[in-house]
Scaffold this motif. Sequence first.
Motif, PDB file in Angstrom:
ATOM      1  N   VAL A 163      -1.871 -17.657  -8.771  1.00  0.00           N
ATOM      2  CA  VAL A 163      -1.827 -17.138  -7.400  1.00  0.00           C
ATOM      3  C   VAL A 163      -0.521 -16.371  -7.164  1.00  0.00           C
ATOM      4  N   GLY A 164       0.603 -16.949  -7.570  1.00  0.00           N
ATOM      5  CA  GLY A 164       1.890 -16.277  -7.411  1.00  0.00           C
ATOM      6  C   GLY A 164       1.967 -14.997  -8.222  1.00  0.00           C
ATOM      7  N   ALA A 165       1.412 -15.023  -9.432  1.00  0.00           N
ATOM      8  CA  ALA A 165       1.376 -13.825 -10.274  1.00  0.00           C
ATOM      9  C   ALA A 165       0.535 -12.739  -9.610  1.00  0.00           C
ATOM     10  N   THR A 166      -0.591 -13.145  -9.040  1.00  0.00           N
ATOM     11  CA  THR A 166      -1.476 -12.203  -8.355  1.00  0.00           C
ATOM     12  C   THR A 166      -0.771 -11.560  -7.169  1.00  0.00           C
ATOM     13  N   ALA A 167      -0.018 -12.351  -6.430  1.00  0.00           N
ATOM     14  CA  ALA A 167       0.720 -11.806  -5.286  1.00  0.00           C
ATOM     15  C   ALA A 167       1.731 -10.758  -5.740  1.00  0.00           C
ATOM     16  N   ALA A 168       2.427 -11.026  -6.831  1.00  0.00           N
ATOM     17  CA  ALA A 168       3.409 -10.065  -7.337  1.00  0.00           C
ATOM     18  C   ALA A 168       2.727  -8.776  -7.790  1.00  0.00           C
ATOM     19  N   ILE A 169       1.599  -8.901  -8.456  1.00  0.00           N
ATOM     20  CA  ILE A 169       0.833  -7.726  -8.882  1.00  0.00           C
ATOM     21  C   ILE A 169       0.433  -6.912  -7.659  1.00  0.00           C
ATOM     22  N   GLY A 170      -0.017  -7.592  -6.606  1.00  0.00           N
ATOM     23  CA  GLY A 170      -0.404  -6.912  -5.375  1.00  0.00           C
ATOM     24  C   GLY A 170       0.752  -6.196  -4.699  1.00  0.00           C
ATOM     25  N   VAL A 171       1.915  -6.823  -4.701  1.00  0.00           N
ATOM     26  CA  VAL A 171       3.094  -6.191  -4.095  1.00  0.00           C
ATOM     27  C   VAL A 171       3.422  -4.889  -4.824  1.00  0.00           C
ATOM     28  N   ILE A 172       3.325  -4.906  -6.122  1.00  0.00           N
ATOM     29  CA  ILE A 172       3.703  -3.738  -6.914  1.00  0.00           C
ATOM     30  C   ILE A 172       2.657  -2.625  -6.854  1.00  0.00           C
ATOM     31  N   PHE A 173       1.387  -2.993  -6.948  1.00  0.00           N
ATOM     32  CA  PHE A 173       0.343  -1.971  -7.062  1.00  0.00           C
ATOM     33  C   PHE A 173      -0.505  -1.792  -5.807  1.00  0.00           C
ATOM     34  N   GLY A 174      -0.305  -2.643  -4.818  1.00  0.00           N
ATOM     35  CA  GLY A 174      -1.106  -2.550  -3.606  1.00  0.00           C
ATOM     36  C   GLY A 174      -0.739  -1.366  -2.734  1.00  0.00           C
ATOM     37  N   VAL A 175      -1.604  -1.098  -1.796  1.00  0.00           N
ATOM     38  CA  VAL A 175      -1.396  -0.001  -0.844  1.00  0.00           C
ATOM     39  C   VAL A 175      -1.682  -0.528   0.557  1.00  0.00           C
ATOM     40  N   ASN A 176      -1.312   0.241   1.561  1.00  0.00           N
ATOM     41  CA  ASN A 176      -1.607  -0.131   2.946  1.00  0.00           C
ATOM     42  C   ASN A 176      -3.103  -0.075   3.210  1.00  0.00           C
ATOM     43  N   ARG A 177      -3.529  -0.771   4.259  1.00  0.00           N
ATOM     44  CA  ARG A 177      -4.955  -0.842   4.603  1.00  0.00           C
ATOM     45  C   ARG A 177      -5.619   0.519   4.702  1.00  0.00           C
ATOM     46  N   ASP A 178      -4.930   1.464   5.318  1.00  0.00           N
ATOM     47  CA  ASP A 178      -5.544   2.779   5.528  1.00  0.00           C
ATOM     48  C   ASP A 178      -5.684   3.595   4.238  1.00  0.00           C
TER      49      ASP A 178
END
Length: 171
Positions: free
Chosen positions: A67-82
């Motif tokens: 779960v923590g690893a997934t959160a870090a991946i999301g922080v790095i590669f995620g984008v805003n909702r729009d």
Amino acid sequence: MTDKYQLMEKAKKLASEYESKYMGCAHSTFAAIADTLEIYDEKIFKALIGLTGGTGDMTFGTCGGLVGATAAIGVIFGVNRDKLTQEVVSQITALTAKVGKKFIDTYGSYLCREIHKKIYGETFNLRDPEELQRFLSRPDIWKCGEVCGNAAAWAIEAILDAKSSGKNSTI
């Protein structure tokens, strides 16, 4: 630039230390990855606390290390909702699955309870005071920190490999 394997080892060491210091896997794994890659966010750390121990310390859910690893991946590669697209979701979930596969290859599962069975020979419901005390009194309690360390190292590897491949449009 720092070598990928040095960063993996740094994250692995920090996650093991943090799991003991911060008393949980999800937020500790995230903090280790985030500190290693200099992306730390206190709000995310706080949000992950309840997801530790297979969610709410019940041990029936996903290992908090993943779960923590997934959160870090999301922080790095995620984008805003729009700006969120199916392509972005697919890219992030593919990286998470890559780390999840390492859990399956190493522990036979990514579920907290099943990992406990593999590393301790028994399972625990950490919400039960007697089982929690039995767990906390184990001389090998450090093994959860080792799992977090592996999760952090595997996430660093997946993140850096994805960044160096340039295949992800979110990179």
